[in-house]
Design a protein around this motif. Structure first.
Motif, PDB file in Angstrom:
ATOM      1  N   ASN A 128       0.821  -1.216   0.000  1.00  9.15           N
ATOM      2  CA  ASN A 128       0.000   0.000   0.000  1.00  9.15           C
ATOM      3  C   ASN A 128       0.849   1.258   0.000  1.00  9.15           C
ATOM      4  O   ASN A 128       0.552   2.220  -0.699  1.00  9.15           O
ATOM      5  CB  ASN A 128      -0.924   0.010   1.219  1.00  9.15           C
ATOM      6  N   LEU A 131       2.331   1.707  -3.458  1.00 12.27           N
ATOM      7  CA  LEU A 131       1.370   2.203  -4.444  1.00 12.27           C
ATOM      8  C   LEU A 131       0.989   3.663  -4.158  1.00 12.27           C
ATOM      9  O   LEU A 131       0.869   4.465  -5.091  1.00 12.27           O
ATOM     10  CB  LEU A 131       0.128   1.313  -4.459  1.00 12.27           C
ATOM     11  N   SER A 132       0.830   4.006  -2.888  1.00 15.46           N
ATOM     12  CA  SER A 132       0.502   5.398  -2.565  1.00 15.46           C
ATOM     13  C   SER A 132       1.611   6.326  -3.041  1.00 15.46           C
ATOM     14  O   SER A 132       1.348   7.385  -3.610  1.00 15.46           O
ATOM     15  CB  SER A 132       0.319   5.602  -1.063  1.00 15.46           C
ATOM     16  N   LEU A 175       3.741   5.846  -5.390  1.00 16.55           N
ATOM     17  CA  LEU A 175       3.711   5.915  -6.849  1.00 16.55           C
ATOM     18  C   LEU A 175       2.601   6.870  -7.296  1.00 16.55           C
ATOM     19  O   LEU A 175       2.781   7.693  -8.195  1.00 16.55           O
ATOM     20  CB  LEU A 175       3.468   4.507  -7.414  1.00 16.55           C
ATOM     21  N   GLY A 176       1.451   6.770  -6.639  1.00 17.43           N
ATOM     22  CA  GLY A 176       0.310   7.638  -6.954  1.00 17.43           C
ATOM     23  C   GLY A 176       0.674   9.105  -6.766  1.00 17.43           C
ATOM     24  O   GLY A 176       0.394   9.955  -7.627  1.00 17.43           O
ATOM     25  N   VAL A 177       1.322   9.389  -5.654  1.00 20.30           N
ATOM     26  CA  VAL A 177       1.728  10.774  -5.386  1.00 20.30           C
ATOM     27  C   VAL A 177       2.667  11.261  -6.481  1.00 20.30           C
ATOM     28  O   VAL A 177       2.540  12.382  -6.987  1.00 20.30           O
ATOM     29  CB  VAL A 177       2.406  10.885  -4.001  1.00 20.30           C
ATOM     30  N   VAL A 216       2.842  10.280  -9.585  1.00 20.55           N
ATOM     31  CA  VAL A 216       2.104  10.526 -10.824  1.00 20.55           C
ATOM     32  C   VAL A 216       1.377  11.871 -10.746  1.00 20.55           C
ATOM     33  O   VAL A 216       1.421  12.679 -11.675  1.00 20.55           O
ATOM     34  CB  VAL A 216       1.115   9.370 -11.101  1.00 20.55           C
ATOM     35  N   LEU A 217       0.733  12.125  -9.601  1.00 25.76           N
ATOM     36  CA  LEU A 217       0.049  13.405  -9.429  1.00 25.76           C
ATOM     37  C   LEU A 217       1.022  14.566  -9.583  1.00 25.76           C
ATOM     38  O   LEU A 217       0.739  15.559 -10.245  1.00 25.76           O
ATOM     39  CB  LEU A 217      -0.610  13.470  -8.052  1.00 25.76           C
ATOM     40  N   THR A 256      11.601   9.592  -7.883  1.00 23.31           N
ATOM     41  CA  THR A 256      10.639   8.496  -7.825  1.00 23.31           C
ATOM     42  C   THR A 256      11.345   7.152  -7.935  1.00 23.31           C
ATOM     43  O   THR A 256      11.116   6.244  -7.131  1.00 23.31           O
ATOM     44  CB  THR A 256       9.612   8.637  -8.976  1.00 23.31           C
TER      45      THR A 256
END
Ligand SMILES: Nc1ncnc2c1ncn2[C@@H]1O[C@H](COP(=O)(O)OP(=O)(O)OP(=O)(O)O)[C@@H](O)[C@H]1O
Ligand SMILES: [Mg+2]
Lengths: 487, 305
Positions: free
Chosen positions: B5, B8-9, B11-13, B15-16, B162
């Motif tokens: 988790n 993935l979080s 990675l999400g940040v 991308v944003l 990243t």
């Protein structure tokens, strides 16, 4: 060639001190050999030499025939040696399961995944030592015996041919000792060579095939348990006599204001309740023992009294409440604890540790006190200039007790003072307590699960069970009324 | 939180963040974040060494500086292209780091930390003494830059942060990460369990050197100049350490958050002048005193009760 572990002419010097002197012995497959000797005789050093943690000055260590003396520790471990340390050293940020898994990982920089096989085997080993129910907990929350189980699990995880076990029984109750003995027997059945050090003479004698006894780094006797226990030197330097019994009438000044008054004290660690409505009262000059199994709450009670953990309820000392006083203020008022965890200053010498304890006294008073304590524990005099960190387990325990006494407490709390002490030293300590009891007006609160040591020194006894006081009475009545689970 | 988790979080940040340039965020803010990301990489590399292997590197700017100056000098004098200078800078940081660490890691006690501290001072002195060649305190202009566009520069930095962040985080949660932690917490026990402690710590140090050198080398091609003030000064190292501790020790990703916080806060407070660095330091001190786990400590670290 049947011996899995063969030690020959092993010698280790620390500066001028010869800690291990020309020691030779062998342990065969399926054999348990006990290594006994007074504190500081070099037992742990022998184990460290075998494991490569200390490098020998001379001699050889053969594992399955290969001489490993001088190898780095990790290679010796890979060659099939496991060591259960005298003190548990878990990884605190990892769960019990991860702690055991660690021991199963390959020594590789590129194998990133532990894999299911490692986890499966870790669970299996945990099951074997009785840890299956606490796998997801963190070591700091484990009861003492489970910590020792984890240490054992880690040391044997990779199925080492040679298992070195340093004081597995220290601090364990009779039932737990039986458990651990059964576990160690399984190593014998599996054909391992086991070298066992412990001061629980009965426990060792019942378990081992042979005993090797050391004194001042040298071999003094070797043979069957009975033979060695009968040996003249072993009796003199290690076993000693019986523990002295109380020689004065109990002092319980009825009606007088108590020196320490603990009323309805409760302590919580998060959601877990470690003490539940505990009340006890100690009069000036009294010797009171609190006995109870591991995890019953003795240390928590002492820490509450010393101002080290927050509590509900009230505690007063010499008529004044201790609420909101810092641990340092409490200690300066004469309420001194010698904690189970010792809390020595590792990099300071023995002498400096003692002098810190004597800070508030005149130079002369301090010197007198120090000489008296050196008389009590002669080995501390010999080790004066040595860093506390490098003392043997038992020597550290003696220093912790001596430092507490150095502070001239009016109330001394001793938490498991017998931990790791050789029988002769127990006798010494026992006599010292008797001297204090007869010649001063010091008050002592003693926490022990070694009831045989606690009873002779008590005017009164409290039994602590599952966070509560379960019984209170005189030592004479103890055996009949409360002894069942503890004797 | 579970490892997956968190991964993935993060990675999400990332991308944003990559979308920010399309959301009307201007060049000034992007520039600020670009520096912050490079700092984040320095701080993450530092956390791997301290938080996991348990070794305090007081001179992160030694590794950064070696990477930066190697790349800078090659570009300035030999006119080698950036794609060659940057990897060579990273490599040089690893080599210089090894020369330092191999003897230092064999000592126990605080020596490793002291050696790293002295190394920074030495490097700074060498650069100043040979000012004719190195540009000294004024610095050296570089013929090449990574990109002209602030957006592209931003993406380069974000990309590096990243990749490094996720790789180091995964490493910290892997079997090797566990062995590293064991080596850091209790080297004797780790060795008794059969692990070559020195080798594992050296590996951690090399990885730390690699990412520090890499980021140092890229940073100068973003700045267009290499100078002691920007990549070698002790103050840079102190900032890196504060960022890592502020973000949360042993969290890797926290170090990046701490770096962004430090740089952005410093910039926001620029109008108050001298006071700004005082305020930022004071806030950092308060966080460390009252939330010793750091900004991300609660989220990422799992502590025994
Ligand atoms: N690094 C060291 N430097 C100096 N002296 C040391 C060092 N390590 C151990 N010693 C000394 O060597 C002697 C043997 O220590 P060792 O730990 O082997 O004793 P032990 O038999 O295990 O005792 P115990 O039963 O108390 O655990 C002790 O007197 C100790 O003080
Ligand atoms: Mg010992």
């Amino acid at each position: 060639m049947s011996a899995l572990l063969e030690v020959e002419g092993l010698t280790k010097r620390f500066g001028g001190l010869v800690a291990v002197k020309d020691i030779s012995f062998a342990v065969g497959a399926g054999e348990i050999v006990g290594l006994i000797g007074p504190n500081g005789s070099g037992k742990s050093t022998v184990m460290k030499l075998v494991m490569g943690i200390e490098k020998p000055n001379a001699g050889s260590v053969r594992i399955q025939g290969a001489d490993v003396a001088g190898w780095p520790t990790h290679r010796i471990a890979r060659a099939g040696v496991g060591l259960v340390f005298q003190h548990s050293r878990p990884l605190h940020r990892q769960t019990v399961l991860e702690n055991i898994m660690l021991a199963l990982l390959p020594d590789s920089l590129v194998r990133l995944r532990a894999g299911h096989e490692v986890e499966r085997r870790a669970r299996e080993i945990a099951g074997r030592v009785g840890l299956e129910r606490v796998l997801d907990r963190f070591p700091a929350t484990l009861p003492f015996a489970d910590l020792r189980r984890m240490e054992l699990a880690r040391a044997v995880a990779r199925d080492p041919k040679v298992v070195l076990v340093d004081e597995p029984f220290a601090g364990l109750t009779a039932a737990e000792v039986a458990d651990f003995s059964a576990l160690i027997r399984t190593f014998r059945e599996a054909g391992h060579a086991v070298l066992l050090v412990d001061h629980n003479v009965k426990g060792v004698a019942a378990l081992v095939d042979r005993i090797f006894a050391m004194y001042l780094g040298e071999r003094v006797a070797e043979g069957s348990a009975e033979e060695v226990m009968r040996d003249e030197t072993v009796r003199r330097v290690y076993l000693g006599g019986e523990i002295a019994h109380a020689t004065r009438p109990a002092r319980e000044a009825a009606g007088a204001a108590p020196l320490l008054d603990v009323q309805n004290v409760s302590v919580f660690y998060g959601k877990a309740q470690a003490l539940e409505g505990v009340s006890l009262r100690i009069n000036k000059g009294e010797f009171v023992s609190v006995v109870g199994l591991n995890g019953a709450g003795k240390t928590t009670l002492f820490n509450a009294i010393s101002g080290l953990v927050p509590y509900q309820g009230s505690i007063s000392f010499a008529g004044q409440t201790l609420a909101r006083r810092s641990a340092a203020t409490i200690a300066r008022q004469g309420l001194v604890q010698c904690p189970e965890s010792r809390e020595l200053f590792g990099e300071m010498t023995v002498r400096e540790n003692l002098e810190l304890g004597g800070q508030h006294q005149s130079a002369q008073a301090m010197a007198e006190r120090r000489d008296w304590l050196y008389g009590l524990f002669p080995i501390l005099r010999e080790r004066q200039g040595q860093a506390a960190r490098t003392l043997s387990g038992g020597e550290q325990q003696m220093l912790a007790i001596a430092r507490a006494l150095m502070m001239r407490p009016s109330l001394l709390i001793l938490d498991e003072p017998t931990l790791g002490l050789a029988p002769v030293i127990l006798e010494l300590l026992s006599r010292a307590l008797e001297t204090l009891r007869n010649s001063t007006d010091i008050t002592v609160l003693l926490g022990e699960q070694n009831v045989t040591f606690a009873l002779p020194h008590a005017d009164r006894v409290y039994v602590l069970e599952h966070a509560r006081i379960a019984w209170e009475g005189t030592p004479e009545r103890f055996a009949a009324e409360a002894g069942a689970g503890l004797l | 939180m579970r490892t997956r988790n968190i991964f993935l979080s993060a990675l999400g940040v990332a991308v944003l963040m990559a979308l920010l340039p399309f959301l009307g965020v201007g060049g000034y803010v992007l520039g600020l974040l670009t520096s912050a990301f490079y700092f984040g990489v320095f701080a993450m590399g530092w956390d791997l060494l301290f938080g996991f292997a348990g070794e305090v590197n007081f001179g992160p700017s030694f590794l950064i500086g070696v990477g930066a100056y190697t790349a800078g000098l090659l570009n300035h004098y030999a006119h080698w292209p950036i794609v060659a200078c940057v990897p060579l800078g990273a490599l040089a940081a690893v080599v210089a780091g090894l020369l330092l660490a191999v003897p230092a890691l064999r000592l126990s006690g605080p020596y490793f930390g002291l050696v790293t501290l002295v190394a920074v001072l030495l490097l700074q002195n060498v650069i100043v003494i040979f000012a004719g060649f190195t540009g000294g305190e004024i610095g050296l202009d570089l013929p090449d830059v990574l990109a002209i566009s602030s957006r592209v520069n931003y993406w380069y930095a974000l990309g590096l942060a990243t990749v490094v962040g996720l790789a180091l985080f995964a490493l910290s949660r892997s079997a090797v990460g566990l062995i590293l932690q064991a080596s850091g917490q209790d080297a004797v026990e780790a060795a008794a369990l059969g692990f070559n402690v020195v080798r594992h710590k050296l590996a951690a140090f090399c990885i730390s050197a690699l990412v520090s050198g890499l980021a140092g080398a890229m940073l100068i091609f973003y700045l267009g100049t290499v100078s002691t003030d920007s990549v070698v000064d002790i103050a840079i190292g102190v900032q890196v350490i504060i960022a890592a501790v502020l973000g949360g020790r042993r969290t890797i990703l926290g170090a990046a958050v701490g770096a962004v916080f430090l740089i952005v806060a410093g910039e926001l407070l620029r109008p108050v002048g001298q006071l700004s660095s005082f305020i930022v330091s004071a806030v950092a001190l308060l966080v460390i005193l009252f939330f010793p786990g750091g900004l991300l400590g609660r989220v990422i670290v799992r502590e025994g009760a």
